[in-house]
Design an enzyme around this catalytic site. Structure first.
Site, PDB file in Angstrom:
ATOM      1  N   ASP A 113      -7.261   3.682  -5.508  1.00  0.00           N
ATOM      2  CA  ASP A 113      -8.684   3.964  -5.706  1.00  0.00           C
ATOM      3  C   ASP A 113      -9.131   5.064  -4.753  1.00  0.00           C
ATOM      4  O   ASP A 113      -8.570   5.217  -3.668  1.00  0.00           O
ATOM      5  CB  ASP A 113      -9.546   2.738  -5.370  1.00  0.00           C
ATOM      6  CG  ASP A 113      -9.130   1.518  -6.141  1.00  0.00           C
ATOM      7  OD1 ASP A 113      -8.615   1.667  -7.256  1.00  0.00           O
ATOM      8  OD2 ASP A 113      -9.325   0.414  -5.590  1.00  0.00           O
TER       9      ASP A 113
HETATM   10  N1  URA Z   1      -5.651  -2.610  -5.255  1.00  0.00           N
HETATM   11  C1  URA Z   1      -6.898  -2.135  -5.192  1.00  0.00           C
HETATM   12  O1  URA Z   1      -7.855  -2.878  -5.291  1.00  0.00           O
HETATM   13  N2  URA Z   1      -7.061  -0.826  -5.015  1.00  0.00           N
HETATM   14  C2  URA Z   1      -6.033   0.044  -4.865  1.00  0.00           C
HETATM   15  O2  URA Z   1      -6.248   1.248  -4.694  1.00  0.00           O
HETATM   16  C3  URA Z   1      -4.739  -0.472  -4.925  1.00  0.00           C
HETATM   17  C4  URA Z   1      -4.574  -1.808  -5.119  1.00  0.00           C
END
Ligand code: URA
Length: 244
Positions: A113
């Site tokens: 993310d």
């Molecule tokens: N889980 C999440 O919530 N975000 C990420 O970027 C990777 C794994």
């Protein structure tokens, strides 16, 4: 197995030398690997004396492909927050690919993310990308999640055993408390925003999330925004981790 052509035997560099350089052991040891029939070149069992052209030949030892092709590149990036992990962004935000800044086409393996930090691989090796991201091969990934509140032992058990999310229950995971508000979570799956959704579902929304390991790969010294090429041995360890 197909027969090797005499041309294939005379071009390129000696196979045992290439294998030794790829970290498989001494040349003597690599000769033994070839003698024992454990080395395939382009799908055929290689014989001692075989030469390989690094640009074009696929070398496999014990079923694991050796990253010998010089055209292939593997980079480990420590993605900071605010940087997107797609190759380009319609909204014009900075991308992990721009962090590396080379003209070559490298693609992120999977996603983090925008608000998540930590390790992500960039490569032009589509085969490895497929295996690292496909659920049936997928390597495990470790995250540090700073959360709101202080999770109880029962909460950790729920994270381990599986949490009901809107796209179904999560698979068994590892979860340990590192500090009262800090969970180390190791997942084999890679669903969208999975760590955040799991922690939210057990009543502890994530305040900060960092990916600290991808299968065998970790690097505590790589600072946010920094990157480095993987070593041959690291590429091999990824190949191994994603071929079982
Ligand atoms: N889980 C999440 O919530 N975000 C990420 O970027 C990777 C794994």
């Amino acid at each position: 197995m197909a027969e090797e052509s005499s041309e294939a035997l005379s071009d390129g560099e000696r196979l045992q030398k290439v294998l030794a350089r790829a970290g498989l052991g001494s040349r003597r040891h690599c000769e033994n690997l070839i003698d024992e029939g454990r080395v395939l070149v382009n799908g055929s069992v290689a014989v001692l004396g075989r030469r390989v052209a690094l640009e074009s030949d696929e070398v496999v030892v014990d079923g694991v492909r050796i990253g010998v092709a010089p055209g292939l590149r593997y980079v480990l990036v420590h993605k900071p927050t605010g940087v997107v992990s797609t190759a380009s962004d319609p909204q014009g935000r900075p991308t992990v690919v721009e962090l590396v800044g080379d003209s070559e086409r490298l693609y992120p393996v999977g996603r983090l993310d925008t608000d998540t930090e930590g390790l992500i691989i960039l490569t032009n090796d589509g085969d490895l990308t497929f295996r690292l991201t496909h659920p049936s091969f997928g390597v495990d990934k470790e995250y540090l999640a700073w959360v709101e509140g202080e999770p109880s032992r029962g909460t950790l058990r729920r994270l381990r055993e599986g949490v009901e999310l809107d796209d179904g229950p999560t698979a068994p995971a590892r979860a340990a408390l590192v500090a009262p508000d800090l969970i180390r979570l190791t997942l084999h799956e890679g669903r969208n925003r999975q760590v955040r959704r799991m922690c939210e579902a057990v009543g502890h929304p994530v305040r900060r999330l960092v990916r600290t390991r991808i299968g065998p790969l970790t690097d505590r010294r790589l600072k946010p925004g920094a990157w480095r090429d993987l070593t041959t041995e690291e590429v091999r360890s990824l190949e191994r981790a994603s071929s079982s």
